[in-house]
Design a protein around this motif. Structure first.
Motif, PDB file in Angstrom:
ATOM      1  N   GLU A 124     -10.052  -3.999  10.880  1.00 44.03           N
ATOM      2  CA  GLU A 124      -8.642  -3.954  10.494  1.00 44.03           C
ATOM      3  C   GLU A 124      -8.499  -2.983   9.332  1.00 44.03           C
ATOM      4  OE1 GLU A 124      -6.371  -7.613  10.767  1.00 44.03           O
ATOM      5  OE2 GLU A 124      -5.961  -7.361   8.647  1.00 44.03           O
ATOM      6  N   MET A 125      -7.573  -2.049   9.458  1.00 45.01           N
ATOM      7  CA  MET A 125      -7.373  -1.012   8.449  1.00 45.01           C
ATOM      8  C   MET A 125      -5.979  -1.141   7.847  1.00 45.01           C
ATOM      9  SD  MET A 125      -7.751   3.144   8.801  1.00 45.01           S
ATOM     10  CE  MET A 125      -6.477   3.268  10.059  1.00 45.01           C
ATOM     11  N   HIS A 126      -5.927  -1.139   6.524  1.00 49.10           N
ATOM     12  CA  HIS A 126      -4.660  -1.184   5.798  1.00 49.10           C
ATOM     13  C   HIS A 126      -4.468   0.126   5.051  1.00 49.10           C
ATOM     14  CE1 HIS A 126      -4.990  -5.853   5.580  1.00 49.10           C
ATOM     15  NE2 HIS A 126      -4.718  -5.409   6.788  1.00 49.10           N
ATOM     16  N   VAL A 127      -3.318   0.749   5.250  1.00 48.06           N
ATOM     17  CA  VAL A 127      -3.033   2.046   4.646  1.00 48.06           C
ATOM     18  C   VAL A 127      -1.777   1.939   3.789  1.00 48.06           C
ATOM     19  CG1 VAL A 127      -2.609   4.487   5.059  1.00 48.06           C
ATOM     20  CG2 VAL A 127      -4.056   3.195   6.647  1.00 48.06           C
ATOM     21  N   HIS A 128      -1.935   2.294   2.521  1.00 47.98           N
ATOM     22  CA  HIS A 128      -0.814   2.407   1.583  1.00 47.98           C
ATOM     23  C   HIS A 128      -0.476   3.897   1.508  1.00 47.98           C
ATOM     24  CE1 HIS A 128       0.723   1.589  -2.809  1.00 47.98           C
ATOM     25  NE2 HIS A 128       1.681   2.004  -1.990  1.00 47.98           N
ATOM     26  N   PHE A 129       0.719   4.271   1.932  1.00 49.52           N
ATOM     27  CA  PHE A 129       1.064   5.691   2.054  1.00 49.52           C
ATOM     28  C   PHE A 129       2.480   5.940   1.548  1.00 49.52           C
ATOM     29  CE2 PHE A 129       2.855   3.698   5.746  1.00 49.52           C
ATOM     30  CZ  PHE A 129       3.979   4.437   6.061  1.00 49.52           C
ATOM     31  N   LYS A 130       2.802   7.213   1.382  1.00 45.60           N
ATOM     32  CA  LYS A 130       4.152   7.579   0.958  1.00 45.60           C
ATOM     33  C   LYS A 130       4.490   8.960   1.519  1.00 45.60           C
ATOM     34  CE  LYS A 130       7.187   7.730  -3.110  1.00 45.60           C
ATOM     35  NZ  LYS A 130       8.039   6.624  -2.633  1.00 45.60           N
ATOM     36  N   VAL A 131       5.647   9.050   2.187  1.00 46.60           N
ATOM     37  CA  VAL A 131       6.162  10.311   2.690  1.00 46.60           C
ATOM     38  C   VAL A 131       7.502  10.560   2.011  1.00 46.60           C
ATOM     39  CG1 VAL A 131       6.918  11.607   4.712  1.00 46.60           C
ATOM     40  CG2 VAL A 131       5.001   9.996   4.910  1.00 46.60           C
ATOM     41  N   HIS A 132       7.600  11.673   1.292  1.00 49.01           N
ATOM     42  CA  HIS A 132       8.828  11.909   0.525  1.00 49.01           C
ATOM     43  C   HIS A 132       9.002  13.403   0.298  1.00 49.01           C
ATOM     44  CE1 HIS A 132       6.476  12.483  -3.336  1.00 49.01           C
ATOM     45  NE2 HIS A 132       5.594  11.839  -2.574  1.00 49.01           N
ATOM     46  N   GLY A 133      10.245  13.797   0.049  1.00 48.18           N
ATOM     47  CA  GLY A 133      10.541  15.194  -0.195  1.00 48.18           C
ATOM     48  C   GLY A 133      12.013  15.404  -0.450  1.00 48.18           C
ATOM     49  N   THR A 134      12.380  16.677  -0.614  1.00 48.64           N
ATOM     50  CA  THR A 134      13.763  17.015  -0.966  1.00 48.64           C
ATOM     51  C   THR A 134      14.626  17.293   0.255  1.00 48.64           C
ATOM     52  OG1 THR A 134      13.129  19.349  -1.201  1.00 48.64           O
ATOM     53  CG2 THR A 134      13.047  17.976  -3.179  1.00 48.64           C
ATOM     54  N   GLY A 135      14.017  17.429   1.419  1.00 48.33           N
ATOM     55  CA  GLY A 135      14.773  17.733   2.632  1.00 48.33           C
ATOM     56  C   GLY A 135      15.715  16.607   3.020  1.00 48.33           C
ATOM     57  N   LYS A 136      16.877  16.983   3.508  1.00 44.63           N
ATOM     58  CA  LYS A 136      17.858  16.003   3.956  1.00 44.63           C
ATOM     59  C   LYS A 136      17.559  15.605   5.403  1.00 44.63           C
ATOM     60  CE  LYS A 136      19.863  16.334   0.003  1.00 44.63           C
ATOM     61  NZ  LYS A 136      19.684  15.270  -0.996  1.00 44.63           N
ATOM     62  N   LYS A 137      18.502  14.908   6.037  1.00 45.95           N
ATOM     63  CA  LYS A 137      18.286  14.381   7.377  1.00 45.95           C
ATOM     64  C   LYS A 137      17.880  15.474   8.354  1.00 45.95           C
ATOM     65  CE  LYS A 137      20.401  11.601  11.010  1.00 45.95           C
ATOM     66  NZ  LYS A 137      21.610  10.875  11.467  1.00 45.95           N
ATOM     67  N   ASN A 138      16.760  15.249   9.051  1.00 42.34           N
ATOM     68  CA  ASN A 138      16.223  16.153  10.069  1.00 42.34           C
ATOM     69  C   ASN A 138      15.866  17.528   9.507  1.00 42.34           C
ATOM     70  OD1 ASN A 138      16.421  14.184  12.024  1.00 42.34           O
ATOM     71  ND2 ASN A 138      18.321  14.962  12.890  1.00 42.34           N
ATOM     72  N   LEU A 139      15.729  17.631   8.201  1.00 45.34           N
ATOM     73  CA  LEU A 139      15.303  18.887   7.575  1.00 45.34           C
ATOM     74  C   LEU A 139      14.039  18.644   6.766  1.00 45.34           C
ATOM     75  CD1 LEU A 139      18.750  20.380   6.456  1.00 45.34           C
ATOM     76  CD2 LEU A 139      17.343  21.054   8.427  1.00 45.34           C
ATOM     77  N   THR A 179       5.114   1.538   0.733  1.00 41.39           N
ATOM     78  CA  THR A 179       5.145   1.426   2.194  1.00 41.39           C
ATOM     79  C   THR A 179       3.712   1.269   2.705  1.00 41.39           C
ATOM     80  OG1 THR A 179       5.238   3.855   2.279  1.00 41.39           O
ATOM     81  CG2 THR A 179       7.301   2.660   2.555  1.00 41.39           C
ATOM     82  N   PHE A 180       3.536   0.378   3.689  1.00 39.86           N
ATOM     83  CA  PHE A 180       2.209   0.019   4.172  1.00 39.86           C
ATOM     84  C   PHE A 180       2.180   0.005   5.701  1.00 39.86           C
ATOM     85  CE2 PHE A 180       2.891  -2.120   0.126  1.00 39.86           C
ATOM     86  CZ  PHE A 180       1.735  -1.834  -0.587  1.00 39.86           C
ATOM     87  N   LEU A 181       1.007   0.290   6.224  1.00 39.98           N
ATOM     88  CA  LEU A 181       0.746   0.194   7.653  1.00 39.98           C
ATOM     89  C   LEU A 181      -0.585  -0.516   7.850  1.00 39.98           C
ATOM     90  CD1 LEU A 181       1.822   1.590  10.500  1.00 39.98           C
ATOM     91  CD2 LEU A 181      -0.278   2.898  10.198  1.00 39.98           C
ATOM     92  N   THR A 216       3.876  -3.018  10.184  1.00 43.33           N
ATOM     93  CA  THR A 216       4.383  -2.267   9.040  1.00 43.33           C
ATOM     94  C   THR A 216       4.966  -3.215   8.001  1.00 43.33           C
ATOM     95  OG1 THR A 216       6.570  -2.003  10.050  1.00 43.33           O
ATOM     96  CG2 THR A 216       4.949  -0.258  10.464  1.00 43.33           C
ATOM     97  N   ASP A 217       4.949  -2.755   6.770  1.00 43.82           N
ATOM     98  CA  ASP A 217       5.676  -3.418   5.676  1.00 43.82           C
ATOM     99  C   ASP A 217       6.403  -2.307   4.928  1.00 43.82           C
ATOM    100  OD1 ASP A 217       6.675  -4.837   3.583  1.00 43.82           O
ATOM    101  OD2 ASP A 217       4.747  -5.317   2.667  1.00 43.82           O
ATOM    102  N   LEU A 218       7.661  -2.084   5.299  1.00 40.42           N
ATOM    103  CA  LEU A 218       8.433  -0.951   4.798  1.00 40.42           C
ATOM    104  C   LEU A 218       9.690  -1.356   4.034  1.00 40.42           C
ATOM    105  CD1 LEU A 218       8.329   1.171   8.089  1.00 40.42           C
ATOM    106  CD2 LEU A 218       6.679   1.196   6.206  1.00 40.42           C
TER     107      LEU A 218
END
Length: 356
Positions: A113-128, A213-215, A228-230
């Motif tokens: 069992e693998m637990h991943v603590h991750f983060k995806v973030h940036g300045t782009g708006k929706k679909n950018l 955020t976790f997976l 997920t735990d988001l």
């Protein structure tokens, strides 16, 4: 209990503070009955997050060693990957970047069992913004390529955390998490967001969240589960649950990310791998698990992968409403046949009366 983890409750469910990891998934009291009824007996001792079950040789945990360098003990970096004291950044929020991180040691656990603590973030708006993160359990490591910064036609398992819809005709909502198992014969089609080779998936709003955020990925006895735990609720949410998945031992864990014309920061904060204490039959123990070919016993035809807006396949297994419609059609067919039979019988009776 030691203060270095979260303690795990019985079941994929609520996470309770007290230990620094994520809680261990497993069937709760109610769902256990359903699983036993649907799938037969499943023997597993749910890990409680203690160091006894945590495999540090396959884990990436703070404090990181080797900050400021291009590698660290047990893990190799590639491409744009940068190690800081707080996270491992696979790509910065810049165009045309690729980065990955790979474990040195092959994993010979049959159940994990693998637990991943991750983060995806940036300045782009929706679909950018784009493109997303891939989590890997594969035969080859440190091979760059077009699939989220790693090679195509891979052998093993991939979990894609996709943030950008390349297919303009799709009604699928993004970000989207999907699973692919490959024996080297399949190619990931970016233009269709991998739909033709996807086993299952779910919509998951993990980008630009102001909380952790976790997976979690569990593989045990040919069953693959992704949770997920988001929502910052300390609760697991079901995403993917597939039976019939075959994965060998001796493959490598890794994570990669890529950006194109659009970009994001793709960060890995921790990866924790736990051994699941599962009893296997003597026949299973005698199998050479390193020789198993990756595959799925029920993989459907790619032509059947027709989307609906929620990301589910209309050609998937029979659900409750499909069974109802089939039964309704069968009932109507029986009624029609009965009416036709009654009419024919009545006409024959009338002819017999006239004859006599």
């Amino acid at each position: 209990m030691a203060a270095e983890g979260w303690f795990w409750r019985w079941g994929w469910g609520r996470r309770v503070p007290g230990r620094t990891g994520l809680p261990g998934p497993g069937p709760g009291p109610a769902t256990l009955v359903h699983i036993l009824l649907l799938l037969g007996p499943v023997a597993a001792d749910i890990t409680d997050g203690n160091s006894e079950h945590l495999k540090r040789e396959h884990s990436l945990i703070k404090p990181y060693q080797g900050v400021g360098s291009s590698s660290m003990p047990l893990w190799d970096f590639q491409g744009s990957t940068m190690l800081t004291s707080q996270y491992v950044r696979l790509t910065p929020d810049e165009r045309s970047k690729e980065g990955s991180i790979w474990n040195h040691q092959p994993c010979f656990l049959k159940d994990w069992e693998m637990h991943v603590h991750f983060k995806v973030h940036g300045t782009g708006k929706k679909n950018l913004h784009g493109d997303g993160i891939a989590l890997w359990y594969t035969r080859d490591r440190l091979v760059p390529g077009p699939v989220f910064g790693s090679k195509d036609n891979f052998h093993g398992l991939a979990i894609f955390l996709d943030t950008y819809p390349n297919d303009e005709t799709t009604e699928r909502v993004f970000p989207y998490i999907s699973v692919m198992v490959n024996n080297g014969s399949l190619s990931y089609d970016h233009s269709k967001d991998g739909r033709w080779t996807e086993l299952a998936g779910c919509v998951a709003d993990f980008r630009n969240r102001d909380h952790d955020t976790f997976l979690a990925v569990r593989y045990s006895r040919n069953r693959l589960t992704v949770m997920t735990d988001l929502e910052d609720k300390n609760e697991w949410k079901n995403c993917i649950d597939i039976i019939g998945v075959r994965l060998p031992t001796g493959y490598y864990f890794g994570a990669s990310a890529g950006t194109g014309d659009l970009s994001d920061n793709h960060d890995i904060i921790s990866i924790k791998l736990f051994q699941l204490m599962v009893e296997h039959t003597p026949d299973e123990e005698n199998i050479d698990w390193t020789k198993i070919e990756p595959g799925v016993s029920f993989f459907k035809s790619p032509k059947d992968n027709v989307d609906d807006p929620t990301g589910n396949f209309r050609s998937g297994p029979l659900t409750g409403w499909r069974v109802f419609l089939l039964l309704l059609c069968a009932l109507l067919g029986i009624i029609v046949c009965a009416v036709v039979g009654a009419v024919v019988f009545q006409k024959r009776q009338e002819r017999n009366k006239r004859f006599y």
